[in-house]
Design a protein around this motif. Sequence first.
Motif, PDB file in Angstrom:
ATOM      1  N   LEU A 107      45.915  52.544  34.034  1.00 12.95           N
ATOM      2  CA  LEU A 107      44.643  51.838  34.159  1.00 12.95           C
ATOM      3  C   LEU A 107      43.566  52.755  34.717  1.00 12.95           C
ATOM      4  CD1 LEU A 107      42.980  49.261  33.960  1.00 12.95           C
ATOM      5  CD2 LEU A 107      43.834  48.601  36.217  1.00 12.95           C
ATOM      6  N   ARG A 108      43.946  53.586  35.664  1.00  7.55           N
ATOM      7  CA  ARG A 108      43.003  54.544  36.247  1.00  7.55           C
ATOM      8  C   ARG A 108      42.472  55.498  35.171  1.00  7.55           C
ATOM      9  NH1 ARG A 108      43.615  59.241  39.480  1.00  7.55           N
ATOM     10  NH2 ARG A 108      42.150  59.347  41.217  1.00  7.55           N
ATOM     11  N   SER A 109      43.374  55.957  34.300  1.00 12.74           N
ATOM     12  CA  SER A 109      42.967  56.856  33.220  1.00 12.74           C
ATOM     13  C   SER A 109      42.067  56.151  32.212  1.00 12.74           C
ATOM     14  CB  SER A 109      44.209  57.407  32.502  1.00 12.74           C
ATOM     15  OG  SER A 109      45.001  58.164  33.377  1.00 12.74           O
ATOM     16  N   VAL A 110      42.440  54.922  31.842  1.00  9.88           N
ATOM     17  CA  VAL A 110      41.642  54.161  30.880  1.00  9.88           C
ATOM     18  C   VAL A 110      40.255  53.877  31.437  1.00  9.88           C
ATOM     19  CG1 VAL A 110      41.429  51.902  29.773  1.00  9.88           C
ATOM     20  CG2 VAL A 110      43.590  53.144  29.657  1.00  9.88           C
ATOM     21  N   SER A 111      40.199  53.514  32.705  1.00  9.35           N
ATOM     22  CA  SER A 111      38.916  53.212  33.340  1.00  9.35           C
ATOM     23  C   SER A 111      38.015  54.431  33.342  1.00  9.35           C
ATOM     24  CB  SER A 111      39.148  52.718  34.766  1.00  9.35           C
ATOM     25  OG  SER A 111      37.929  52.543  35.445  1.00  9.35           O
ATOM     26  N   THR A 112      38.582  55.591  33.668  1.00 11.51           N
ATOM     27  CA  THR A 112      37.803  56.822  33.686  1.00 11.51           C
ATOM     28  C   THR A 112      37.304  57.164  32.286  1.00 11.51           C
ATOM     29  OG1 THR A 112      39.059  57.667  35.581  1.00 11.51           O
ATOM     30  CG2 THR A 112      37.856  59.277  34.265  1.00 11.51           C
ATOM     31  N   ALA A 113      38.174  56.959  31.285  1.00  8.86           N
ATOM     32  CA  ALA A 113      37.827  57.319  29.906  1.00  8.86           C
ATOM     33  C   ALA A 113      36.750  56.417  29.325  1.00  8.86           C
ATOM     34  CB  ALA A 113      39.073  57.278  29.027  1.00  8.86           C
ATOM     35  N   THR A 114      36.793  55.124  29.656  1.00  8.44           N
ATOM     36  CA  THR A 114      35.851  54.175  29.049  1.00  8.44           C
ATOM     37  C   THR A 114      34.565  54.019  29.843  1.00  8.44           C
ATOM     38  OG1 THR A 114      36.822  52.268  30.200  1.00  8.44           O
ATOM     39  CG2 THR A 114      37.764  52.850  28.054  1.00  8.44           C
ATOM     40  N   GLY A 115      34.606  54.296  31.141  1.00  6.21           N
ATOM     41  CA  GLY A 115      33.428  54.102  31.974  1.00  6.21           C
ATOM     42  C   GLY A 115      33.032  52.653  32.151  1.00  6.21           C
ATOM     43  N   ARG A 116      33.951  51.743  31.845  1.00 11.63           N
ATOM     44  CA  ARG A 116      33.656  50.317  31.915  1.00 11.63           C
ATOM     45  C   ARG A 116      33.626  49.838  33.375  1.00 11.63           C
ATOM     46  NH1 ARG A 116      36.071  46.721  27.162  1.00 11.63           N
ATOM     47  NH2 ARG A 116      35.928  48.790  26.267  1.00 11.63           N
ATOM     48  N   THR A 117      32.758  48.899  33.693  1.00 10.20           N
ATOM     49  CA  THR A 117      32.759  48.282  35.012  1.00 10.20           C
ATOM     50  C   THR A 117      34.002  47.414  35.143  1.00 10.20           C
ATOM     51  OG1 THR A 117      30.348  48.177  34.903  1.00 10.20           O
ATOM     52  CG2 THR A 117      31.416  46.898  36.637  1.00 10.20           C
ATOM     53  N   SER A 118      34.739  47.587  36.247  1.00 15.63           N
ATOM     54  CA  SER A 118      35.982  46.840  36.437  1.00 15.63           C
ATOM     55  C   SER A 118      35.992  46.196  37.821  1.00 15.63           C
ATOM     56  CB  SER A 118      37.207  47.758  36.308  1.00 15.63           C
ATOM     57  OG  SER A 118      37.256  48.379  35.040  1.00 15.63           O
ATOM     58  N   ILE A 119      36.530  44.966  37.882  1.00 10.91           N
ATOM     59  CA  ILE A 119      36.764  44.283  39.159  1.00 10.91           C
ATOM     60  C   ILE A 119      38.217  43.851  39.170  1.00 10.91           C
ATOM     61  CG2 ILE A 119      36.107  42.401  40.694  1.00 10.91           C
ATOM     62  CD1 ILE A 119      33.359  42.409  39.426  1.00 10.91           C
ATOM     63  N   PHE A 120      38.954  44.322  40.164  1.00  9.11           N
ATOM     64  CA  PHE A 120      40.407  44.189  40.221  1.00  9.11           C
ATOM     65  C   PHE A 120      40.786  43.466  41.506  1.00  9.11           C
ATOM     66  CE2 PHE A 120      44.714  45.549  41.044  1.00  9.11           C
ATOM     67  CZ  PHE A 120      45.293  45.853  39.824  1.00  9.11           C
ATOM     68  N   VAL A 121      41.593  42.418  41.390  1.00 11.77           N
ATOM     69  CA  VAL A 121      42.062  41.652  42.549  1.00 11.77           C
ATOM     70  C   VAL A 121      43.483  42.065  42.896  1.00 11.77           C
ATOM     71  CG1 VAL A 121      42.801  39.344  43.283  1.00 11.77           C
ATOM     72  CG2 VAL A 121      40.562  39.652  42.225  1.00 11.77           C
ATOM     73  N   THR A 122      43.757  42.297  44.184  1.00 12.67           N
ATOM     74  CA  THR A 122      45.103  42.679  44.608  1.00 12.67           C
ATOM     75  C   THR A 122      45.329  42.292  46.071  1.00 12.67           C
ATOM     76  OG1 THR A 122      46.685  44.529  44.765  1.00 12.67           O
ATOM     77  CG2 THR A 122      44.398  45.003  45.314  1.00 12.67           C
ATOM     78  N   HIS A 123      46.618  42.203  46.438  1.00 14.76           N
ATOM     79  CA  HIS A 123      47.004  42.096  47.843  1.00 14.76           C
ATOM     80  C   HIS A 123      47.332  43.466  48.436  1.00 14.76           C
ATOM     81  CE1 HIS A 123      47.883  37.837  46.723  1.00 14.76           C
ATOM     82  NE2 HIS A 123      47.531  37.618  47.983  1.00 14.76           N
ATOM     83  N   SER A 124      47.516  44.467  47.572  1.00 18.64           N
ATOM     84  CA  SER A 124      48.056  45.762  47.986  1.00 18.64           C
ATOM     85  C   SER A 124      46.952  46.720  48.416  1.00 18.64           C
ATOM     86  CB  SER A 124      48.853  46.378  46.833  1.00 18.64           C
ATOM     87  OG  SER A 124      49.162  47.738  47.105  1.00 18.64           O
ATOM     88  N   VAL A 125      47.026  47.185  49.650  1.00 19.29           N
ATOM     89  CA  VAL A 125      46.055  48.147  50.155  1.00 19.29           C
ATOM     90  C   VAL A 125      46.195  49.473  49.418  1.00 19.29           C
ATOM     91  CG1 VAL A 125      45.356  49.485  52.174  1.00 19.29           C
ATOM     92  CG2 VAL A 125      45.876  47.055  52.416  1.00 19.29           C
ATOM     93  N   ASP A 126      47.431  49.920  49.195  1.00 23.57           N
ATOM     94  CA  ASP A 126      47.635  51.179  48.483  1.00 23.57           C
ATOM     95  C   ASP A 126      47.054  51.110  47.074  1.00 23.57           C
ATOM     96  OD1 ASP A 126      49.224  53.895  48.436  1.00 23.57           O
ATOM     97  OD2 ASP A 126      49.690  52.899  46.533  1.00 23.57           O
ATOM     98  N   GLU A 127      47.288  49.999  46.380  1.00 24.54           N
ATOM     99  CA  GLU A 127      46.752  49.825  45.037  1.00 24.54           C
ATOM    100  C   GLU A 127      45.228  49.854  45.057  1.00 24.54           C
ATOM    101  OE1 GLU A 127      48.589  47.384  41.549  1.00 24.54           O
ATOM    102  OE2 GLU A 127      47.540  45.981  42.866  1.00 24.54           O
ATOM    103  N   ALA A 128      44.646  49.244  46.073  1.00 19.59           N
ATOM    104  CA  ALA A 128      43.186  49.206  46.195  1.00 19.59           C
ATOM    105  C   ALA A 128      42.610  50.612  46.327  1.00 19.59           C
ATOM    106  CB  ALA A 128      42.784  48.347  47.387  1.00 19.59           C
TER     107      ALA A 128
END
Length: 256
Positions: free
Chosen positions: A176-197
């Motif tokens: 997901l990190r790679s896809v986000s960087t490649a597309t430049g799309r605005t993303s909002i991601f919900v998580t409980h995980s601090v490491d993931e954040a």
Amino acid sequence: MPSAESAGTPAVAVADVAHRYGDVVALGPLDLTVPPGEFLVLVGASGCGKSTLLRLIAGFERPTTGTVLTGGVPPIPGRGAGLVFQQPRLFPWKTVGGNIELALRYAGRPTDGADALLHRVGLQDVAKRRTWQISGGQQQRVAIARALAADRPLLLLDEPFAALDALTRERLQEDLRSVSTATGRTSIFVTHSVDEAVFLGSRVVVLSPRPGRIVLDLPIPLPRTGITPDDLRGLPEYAALRAEIGHAVRSEGASA
């Protein structure tokens, strides 16, 4: 895609928003502005209103008070954002490729773009399998590809990796990190995980327990390219950011 970026319009603008379910105040009041191209992660204890905020941004619900705008206009469900949920919600009677082609067709785009999307999420070798014949991690890759097929400027992800094992979760975070960087799309991601954040976000917002309010809004100035995931997690800055966010989540103001 809409031309919000060229016009300088925020990708998302949440102004003085509060939301109730009956007598229960679930969220806010809060203000939040997300510029185009940002990867924002919402983190906090269970029940703090993260998913409620995401539904308001998606247009599935209207705020009790305040305003939500995406690209300068009120959100319309299915029109302004691609969506990925905790469960992939695929069509089991269709193949992997068929799910992507259907999403492209629904978005009014040529179905021959399915191959490129499958390559982007690493599923080109399972295109002809039914979705029930692939792993949970692969199913979530299909869900991400389907959301990208809509070619919306905004991607909303509600704990999409929560039900996966740790190894699969880490691999999909990297993807997901790679896809986000490649597309430049605005993303909002919900998580409980601090490491993931910290790993995913260019910015992290921590919400308090219900009613959810912002208790920390922190930019994540870590490199997004040219570094391996292991090296990224080994950076002293990574550990410091993780500690700061973890403290906010655990503190009296942000713990359940």
